[in-house]
Design a protein around this motif. Structure first.
Motif, PDB file in Angstrom:
ATOM      1  N   ASN A 144       0.970  -1.312   0.058  1.00 26.93           N
ATOM      2  CA  ASN A 144       0.215  -0.205   0.131  1.00 26.93           C
ATOM      3  C   ASN A 144       0.937   1.260   0.084  1.00 26.93           C
ATOM      4  O   ASN A 144       0.574   2.090  -0.506  1.00 26.93           O
ATOM      5  CB  ASN A 144      -1.021   0.129   1.264  1.00 26.93           C
ATOM      6  N   ARG A 145       2.175   1.218   0.395  1.00 29.60           N
ATOM      7  CA  ARG A 145       3.161   2.508   0.504  1.00 29.60           C
ATOM      8  C   ARG A 145       3.283   2.720  -1.167  1.00 29.60           C
ATOM      9  O   ARG A 145       3.420   4.122  -1.315  1.00 29.60           O
ATOM     10  CB  ARG A 145       4.298   1.941   1.225  1.00 29.60           C
ATOM     11  N   LEU A 146       3.436   1.881  -1.741  1.00 32.93           N
ATOM     12  CA  LEU A 146       3.496   2.241  -3.297  1.00 32.93           C
ATOM     13  C   LEU A 146       2.619   3.003  -3.901  1.00 32.93           C
ATOM     14  O   LEU A 146       2.636   4.095  -4.276  1.00 32.93           O
ATOM     15  CB  LEU A 146       3.590   0.995  -4.134  1.00 32.93           C
ATOM     16  N   ALA A 189      -2.320   4.435  -7.678  1.00 32.75           N
ATOM     17  CA  ALA A 189      -2.781   4.225  -6.035  1.00 32.75           C
ATOM     18  C   ALA A 189      -4.114   3.592  -6.209  1.00 32.75           C
ATOM     19  O   ALA A 189      -3.803   2.830  -5.123  1.00 32.75           O
ATOM     20  CB  ALA A 189      -3.053   5.827  -5.819  1.00 32.75           C
ATOM     21  N   GLY A 190      -4.963   3.563  -6.937  1.00 29.43           N
ATOM     22  CA  GLY A 190      -6.283   2.738  -7.000  1.00 29.43           C
ATOM     23  C   GLY A 190      -5.762   1.258  -6.963  1.00 29.43           C
ATOM     24  O   GLY A 190      -6.604   0.513  -6.519  1.00 29.43           O
ATOM     25  N   MET A 191      -4.865   0.958  -7.928  1.00 30.94           N
ATOM     26  CA  MET A 191      -4.683  -0.454  -8.201  1.00 30.94           C
ATOM     27  C   MET A 191      -3.973  -1.073  -7.119  1.00 30.94           C
ATOM     28  O   MET A 191      -4.132  -2.141  -6.844  1.00 30.94           O
ATOM     29  CB  MET A 191      -3.657  -0.542  -9.376  1.00 30.94           C
ATOM     30  N   TRP A 202      -1.034  -9.321  -1.494  1.00 27.69           N
ATOM     31  CA  TRP A 202      -1.394  -8.854  -0.249  1.00 27.69           C
ATOM     32  C   TRP A 202      -2.904  -9.106   0.269  1.00 27.69           C
ATOM     33  O   TRP A 202      -3.316  -9.097   1.566  1.00 27.69           O
ATOM     34  CB  TRP A 202      -1.206  -7.287   0.307  1.00 27.69           C
ATOM     35  N   LEU A 203      -3.910  -9.283  -0.397  1.00 29.24           N
ATOM     36  CA  LEU A 203      -5.300  -9.319  -0.256  1.00 29.24           C
ATOM     37  C   LEU A 203      -5.639 -10.616   0.334  1.00 29.24           C
ATOM     38  O   LEU A 203      -6.063 -10.440   1.703  1.00 29.24           O
ATOM     39  CB  LEU A 203      -6.198  -9.244  -1.442  1.00 29.24           C
TER      40      LEU A 203
END
Length: 572
Positions: A144-146, A189-191, A202-203
């Protein structure tokens, strides 16, 4: 109990208020941007912007309603936890971060909610504090930091416009190069937040969190944040960006469906089904149907939240066992929970006339109407078939057949608080799809298809159900033990090796190179020429001086004798 009930009632009342406000705004075609001045210094003012329109208010009402039911459900599910108040506070922080993201038209305040979701999700994923959850938490946070980096870069690019309120520029500046760059960064960001390929691993890893958190995360908060953001930015998507998003999202949908068909962990199957539905939302958004994407987002939030709650009740009763091979015949022990479970699964499949049917069937017919070529059409319908396949496989393993757990057990619909929490959502799972279709789709979609294409959804659903049952029966046969089948199931079941690439693949080479550099430099030449050499030289000098210190009397006497001899020579 009091702590839980305060937040439960607060969120429920706020949810109802937000829902009726959204109806009012929708009927009036009305939207409001509030600007609250936080600080004024000389001529500079720091302003907090809030947008109130039908979309933000309706989504907020769903988030608040689901979170209220999850908090009520958590009172019993997390009842043995000594730190239950801390858990509830983390959930509340999570919901507040999501609301901040929903109501913000400003990139800075969106970033606060966006980062808040990332940080609180890390705290919730590592809640049970073991090695597996620590690894899962780190993978979740770093992936998520990406997206957060892309967000920060887009904030820097927005300086070209002189304001961070993106809503002011979407209609007028969408053809400028700055807005194109911002759109690509927002897409990245959305992806990451919505776990599209290649950020999907990660999900399922985030399933290490407690089940009530999974119910909240996978229905209406963390994973839907990326979809909601792109729905807001959809007006400035160029054709190239739409095609890229369409291909990636359709592949994600297909990959998640395949992965779920080979998985045996109950929570991971439901997580992969979330990934599949996220791919569906993203791809329909890329085709220009942003209202359809939002519609499916809302209906999916309801049945997915309840699906996780049912899974949590089963895991709770089965002494924390999540493997579906140890279940079976649960309908006899937990009739009410299994009824909810089956209804949610049927809604996920798009069975008429549950809530999932209204959005999913409309999306598939919209795709059939579009002129997009055979690839998109095929992958959509194959993915829909796979959704039905893994759903029927799950029902076959969990609900029907013989009971495969311990003979000594205490399984049943005993948790009255958990059942009340689940019963609060089941009404909406059944009826809300048709209600939302009247509310959101004020102008009906005109669908004109041949009889065969109109029936294609039903045909694919039936074929998927047959495939799911066949896969379940094949797994019990001797043919399933062949080497080729095991290899293929390992590849498809591991999300096309993505978890290995994103964890082991990312870690292995930097760590091995680091070891070589450490041996060659830190413990090699730099050590020899630097600190070690310096230490040896100082040791030698201090040893040399030590000789004088140990023999100082002899040295003094020797120097005295030499001085006297020198004086004698001088006199003579």
């Amino acid at each position: 109990m009091v702590f839980c009930m305060i937040y439960f009632m607060s969120f429920l009342i706020l949810s109802m208020l937000s829902f009726f406000l959204s109806l009012n705004f929708m009927s009036l075609d009305y939207s409001v941007i509030l600007e609250v001045e936080l600080l004024s210094l000389n001529s500079n003012s720091i302003v907090m912007s809030i947008i109130l329109d039908w979309m933000s208010l309706l989504f907020a009402s769903f988030v608040l309603f689901i979170s209220s039911m999850v908090i009520f459900y958590s009172h019993e599910y997390m009842g043995d936890d000594l730190m239950i108040n801390r858990f509830i506070m983390l959930v509340v922080m999570f919901v507040v971060s999501m609301l901040l993201l929903i109501f913000s038209p400003n990139l800075i305040s969106i970033l606060l909610g966006w980062d808040g979701l990332g940080l609180v999700s890390y705290c919730l994923v590592i809640y049970y504090q073991n090695v597996k959850s620590f690894n899962a938490g780190m993978l979740t946070a770093l992936t998520n930091r990406l997206g957060d980096v892309a967000f920060l870069m887009s904030i820097a690019w927005m300086l070209n416009f002189g304001s961070w309120n993106y809503l002011f520029f979407l209609d007028f500046m969408y053809k400028s190069i700055e807005m194109e760059v911002i759109m690509i960064l927002m897409l990245l960001a959305g992806m990451t937040k919505s776990a599209q390929i290649p950020f999907s691993s990660w999900l399922p890893a985030a399933m290490a969190a407690p089940t009530p958190v999974s119910s909240l995360v996978h229905s209406s908060t963390l994973v839907t944040a990326g979809v909601y953001l792109l729905i807001r930015f959809n007006f400035c998507m160029s054709e190239k960006v739409k095609i890229i998003l369409l291909v990636i999202a359709s592949l994600t949908m297909f990959m998640a469906g395949l992965g779920a068909s080979y998985e045996f962990d109950l929570k991971k199957i439901i997580a992969l089904s979330t990934l599949s539905q996220l791919g569906l939302m993203m791809s329909i958004l890329a085709m220009g149907g942003y209202v359809l994407a939002f519609y499916h987002l809302l209906t999916h939030a309801l049945f997915k939240a309840l699906l996780f709650m049912c899974a949590g009740a089963m895991i709770h009763s089965l002494n924390n066992c999540q493997d579906i091979r140890f279940m079976g015949g649960m309908i006899n022990q937990m009739p009410l929970t299994c009824s909810f479970f089956i209804i949610c699964n049927m809604s996920l499949c798009g069975l008429p006339f549950l809530s999932g049917f209204y959005s999913k069937d409309l999306i598939l017919e919209f795709v059939s109407m579009e002129n997009l070529g055979v690839y998109i059409y095929m992958i959509y319908f194959v993915s829909t078939g796979l959704t039905v396949a893994y759903t029927f496989r799950l029902i076959y393993y969990v609900v029907s057949g013989d009971f495969n757990h311990y003979s000594l057990n205490s399984i049943g619909d005993s948790g009255i608080t958990m059942l009340k929490g689940m019963a609060g959502i089941i009404f909406f799972v059944v009826f809300m799809g048709s209600g939302l279709s009247w509310m959101i789709l004020s102008t009906p979609y005109f669908i004109c298809l041949s009889f065969l294409m109109k029936m294609m959804t039903l045909i694919v659903t039936a074929a998927g159900a047959w495939l799911g049952l066949e896969m379940s029966l094949m797994a019990l046969s001797d043919e399933s033990k062949s080497l080729d089948l095991i290899k293929s199931s390992m590849f498809f079941g591991s999300m096309w090796n993505m978890p290995y690439i994103s964890t082991y693949g990312v870690n292995y080479y930097p760590l091995s190179e680091g070891k070589k550099i450490n041996e060659a430099m830190d413990q090699g030449w730099s050590e020899y020429l630097g600190s070690q050499n310096f230490y040896n030289y100082l040791s030698y000098l201090s040893g040399f001086m030590q000789i004088f210190h140990n023999n100082n009397l002899k040295v003094f006497l020797s120097l005295t004798v030499m001085w006297m001899v020198f004086l004698v020579f001088m006199i003579l």
